[in-house]
Design a protein around this motif. Structure first.
Motif, PDB file in Angstrom:
ATOM      1  N   PHE A 117       1.039  -0.751   0.354  1.00  0.00           N
ATOM      2  CA  PHE A 117      -0.141   0.201  -0.199  1.00  0.00           C
ATOM      3  C   PHE A 117       1.087   0.844   0.329  1.00  0.00           C
ATOM      4  CE2 PHE A 117      -2.329  -2.976   2.080  1.00  0.00           C
ATOM      5  CZ  PHE A 117      -3.171  -3.831   1.578  1.00  0.00           C
ATOM      6  N   ASN A 118       0.449   1.671  -0.497  1.00  0.00           N
ATOM      7  CA  ASN A 118       1.527   3.357  -1.531  1.00  0.00           C
ATOM      8  C   ASN A 118       0.931   4.454  -0.718  1.00  0.00           C
ATOM      9  OD1 ASN A 118       2.607   5.742  -3.104  1.00  0.00           O
ATOM     10  ND2 ASN A 118       3.983   4.069  -3.166  1.00  0.00           N
ATOM     11  N   TYR A 119       1.154   5.650   0.497  1.00  0.00           N
ATOM     12  CA  TYR A 119       0.682   6.534   0.930  1.00  0.00           C
ATOM     13  C   TYR A 119       0.615   7.410  -0.440  1.00  0.00           C
ATOM     14  CZ  TYR A 119       4.808   9.406   0.832  1.00  0.00           C
ATOM     15  OH  TYR A 119       5.803  10.278   0.666  1.00  0.00           O
ATOM     16  N   LYS A 120       1.659   7.449  -1.101  1.00  0.00           N
ATOM     17  CA  LYS A 120       1.445   8.138  -2.258  1.00  0.00           C
ATOM     18  C   LYS A 120       0.058   8.519  -3.814  1.00  0.00           C
ATOM     19  CE  LYS A 120       6.120  10.093  -2.695  1.00  0.00           C
ATOM     20  NZ  LYS A 120       7.499  10.102  -3.328  1.00  0.00           N
ATOM     21  N   LEU A 121       0.008   7.315  -3.514  1.00  0.00           N
ATOM     22  CA  LEU A 121      -1.615   6.147  -4.606  1.00  0.00           C
ATOM     23  C   LEU A 121      -2.321   6.540  -3.641  1.00  0.00           C
ATOM     24  CD1 LEU A 121       0.437   3.619  -6.957  1.00  0.00           C
ATOM     25  CD2 LEU A 121       0.570   6.205  -6.883  1.00  0.00           C
ATOM     26  N   ARG A 122      -2.581   5.897  -2.505  1.00  0.00           N
ATOM     27  CA  ARG A 122      -3.793   5.785  -1.463  1.00  0.00           C
ATOM     28  C   ARG A 122      -4.207   4.724  -1.933  1.00  0.00           C
ATOM     29  NH1 ARG A 122      -5.292  12.284  -1.581  1.00  0.00           N
ATOM     30  NH2 ARG A 122      -4.653  12.147  -3.916  1.00  0.00           N
ATOM     31  N   ASN A 123      -3.545   3.142  -2.527  1.00  0.00           N
ATOM     32  CA  ASN A 123      -4.338   2.588  -3.097  1.00  0.00           C
ATOM     33  C   ASN A 123      -5.236   1.386  -1.816  1.00  0.00           C
ATOM     34  OD1 ASN A 123      -1.803   2.010  -2.189  1.00  0.00           O
ATOM     35  ND2 ASN A 123      -2.740  -0.770  -3.341  1.00  0.00           N
ATOM     36  N   HIS A 124      -6.355   1.002  -2.037  1.00  0.00           N
ATOM     37  CA  HIS A 124      -6.871   0.113  -1.282  1.00  0.00           C
ATOM     38  C   HIS A 124      -6.380  -1.313  -1.597  1.00  0.00           C
ATOM     39  CE1 HIS A 124      -9.559   3.371  -0.159  1.00  0.00           C
ATOM     40  NE2 HIS A 124      -8.963   3.241   0.831  1.00  0.00           N
ATOM     41  N   TYR A 125      -6.063  -1.474  -3.029  1.00  0.00           N
ATOM     42  CA  TYR A 125      -6.096  -3.262  -3.477  1.00  0.00           C
ATOM     43  C   TYR A 125      -4.552  -3.696  -3.801  1.00  0.00           C
ATOM     44  CZ  TYR A 125     -11.518  -2.474  -2.497  1.00  0.00           C
ATOM     45  OH  TYR A 125     -12.791  -2.117  -1.680  1.00  0.00           O
ATOM     46  N   VAL A 126      -4.761  -4.453  -4.761  1.00  0.00           N
ATOM     47  CA  VAL A 126      -3.573  -4.682  -5.133  1.00  0.00           C
ATOM     48  C   VAL A 126      -3.459  -6.563  -5.752  1.00  0.00           C
ATOM     49  CG1 VAL A 126      -0.654  -5.988  -5.721  1.00  0.00           C
ATOM     50  CG2 VAL A 126      -1.622  -3.393  -3.899  1.00  0.00           C
ATOM     51  N   PHE A 127      -4.297  -6.556  -7.301  1.00  0.00           N
ATOM     52  CA  PHE A 127      -4.361  -7.808  -7.474  1.00  0.00           C
ATOM     53  C   PHE A 127      -3.434  -8.199  -8.640  1.00  0.00           C
ATOM     54  CE2 PHE A 127      -6.908 -10.113 -10.665  1.00  0.00           C
ATOM     55  CZ  PHE A 127      -8.192 -10.688  -9.816  1.00  0.00           C
ATOM     56  N   LEU A 128      -3.031  -9.873  -8.213  1.00  0.00           N
ATOM     57  CA  LEU A 128      -2.011 -11.348  -8.628  1.00  0.00           C
ATOM     58  C   LEU A 128      -2.532 -11.663  -9.006  1.00  0.00           C
ATOM     59  CD1 LEU A 128       0.650  -9.726  -6.078  1.00  0.00           C
ATOM     60  CD2 LEU A 128       0.561  -8.866  -8.410  1.00  0.00           C
ATOM     61  N   GLN A 129      -2.903 -12.543 -10.629  1.00  0.00           N
ATOM     62  CA  GLN A 129      -3.455 -13.412 -10.784  1.00  0.00           C
ATOM     63  C   GLN A 129      -1.448 -13.988 -10.875  1.00  0.00           C
ATOM     64  OE1 GLN A 129      -5.191 -13.659 -15.068  1.00  0.00           O
ATOM     65  NE2 GLN A 129      -7.124 -14.210 -14.025  1.00  0.00           N
ATOM     66  N   GLN A 130      -1.876 -15.228 -11.349  1.00  0.00           N
ATOM     67  CA  GLN A 130      -1.435 -16.513 -10.377  1.00  0.00           C
ATOM     68  C   GLN A 130      -0.886 -17.408 -12.142  1.00  0.00           C
ATOM     69  OE1 GLN A 130       0.920 -16.020  -8.078  1.00  0.00           O
ATOM     70  NE2 GLN A 130       0.408 -14.565  -8.638  1.00  0.00           N
TER      71      GLN A 130
END
Length: 262
Positions: A117-130
């Motif tokens: 979670f990047n404080y500059k981007l203020r993201n709520h999700y990271v989605f990584l398909q395997q």
């Protein structure tokens, strides 16, 4: 039957990083489960089309339109889908070279160097398909996953119903109640399995076995493509859906499995 052909949900929660590793859950469940779609997406890998814009500062593909985001998340892709949301359109332009390198590392290695979670981007999700058909999702608020799980359960329930030729009428499947979702999520640190391919119908109820793993394996170890007969699971409950009333239930067989582990 290989694990890739099986119809089940697997979900494992790593509490420290708010990381869910799952199988049998896809991007459509994310779209239908979360309360609001992200406003902006940045792809952590190259996209399998040439339709989307490129952010000049990072060199990464971005999607900034709600309808385009919905379409992208619901369509099929030839390459694994890996993305992060961000708050404002211009936020990517404030990233340093080191922070851009960290995004590329996250997309390549499927794990963050520091926080996802990047404080500059203020993201709520990271989605990584395997590549094995599974997904890894980092949730800023882990409570959001319960709604994604509900959407996956509804989808699998409909598929299990349609797969039985004895039923001809259209089935309406409501969301799983919060109380049941909380119980299911409580099992995730031990590895939650919901076996739809072992479901049965009795007295107009669809009965779906709910299991946990006998041993708490490392979250990175599970591979649904491997037919591992030595993997043992324990039946702890039965998820019940009444085909007449449309009501959900959870019949618990092992109460200790739902207790908090220290």
């Amino acid at each position: 039957m290989s694990r890739l052909q099986r119809r089940y949900i697997y979900a494992n929660l790593e509490k420290l990083d708010n990381l869910v590793f799952a199988y049998g859950i896809d991007q459509s469940d994310f779209v239908h489960g979360i309360k609001r779609l992200p406003d902006n997406l940045v792809s952590l890998v190259g996209l399998d089309d040439d339709e989307h814009a490129v952010n000049a500062h990072t060199g990464l593909n971005v999607i900034n339109d709600e309808n385009e985001i919905r379409r992208y998340l619901l369509q099929s892709h030839t390459l694994p889908v890996k993305w992060m949301d961000y708050d404002e359109v211009g936020d990517l332009d404030f990233l340093t070279a080191t922070e851009i390198a960290e995004l590329l590392y996250l997309g390549h290695m499927d794990r963050p160097i520091r926080s996802p979670f990047n404080y500059k981007l203020r993201n709520h999700y990271v989605f990584l398909q395997q590549r094995n058909g599974g997904i890894k999702i980092y949730f800023y608020y882990i409570s959001a996953f319960s709604h994604v799980l509900s959407a996956a359960i509804v989808r699998h329930t409909l598929e299990a119903y349609r797969g039985r030729r004895m039923f001809m009428r259209t089935l309406q499947v409501p969301r799983v109640p919060e109380a049941i979702l909380k119980q299911l999520v409580r099992l995730m640190p031990d590895g939650l399995f919901i076996y739809f391919d072992q479901s049965m119908v009795r007295q107009r109820q669809l009965l779906v076995p709910v299991h946990t793993e006998m041993t708490n394996n490392d979250i990175e170890v599970f591979d649904p493509a491997r037919n591992d007969e030595s993997r043992r699971t324990h039946n702890v409950a039965t998820l019940e859906f009444n085909l007449n009333s449309g009501e959900w239930g959870l019949n618990v067989h092992d109460q200790t499995a739902f207790e908090e582990h220290l």
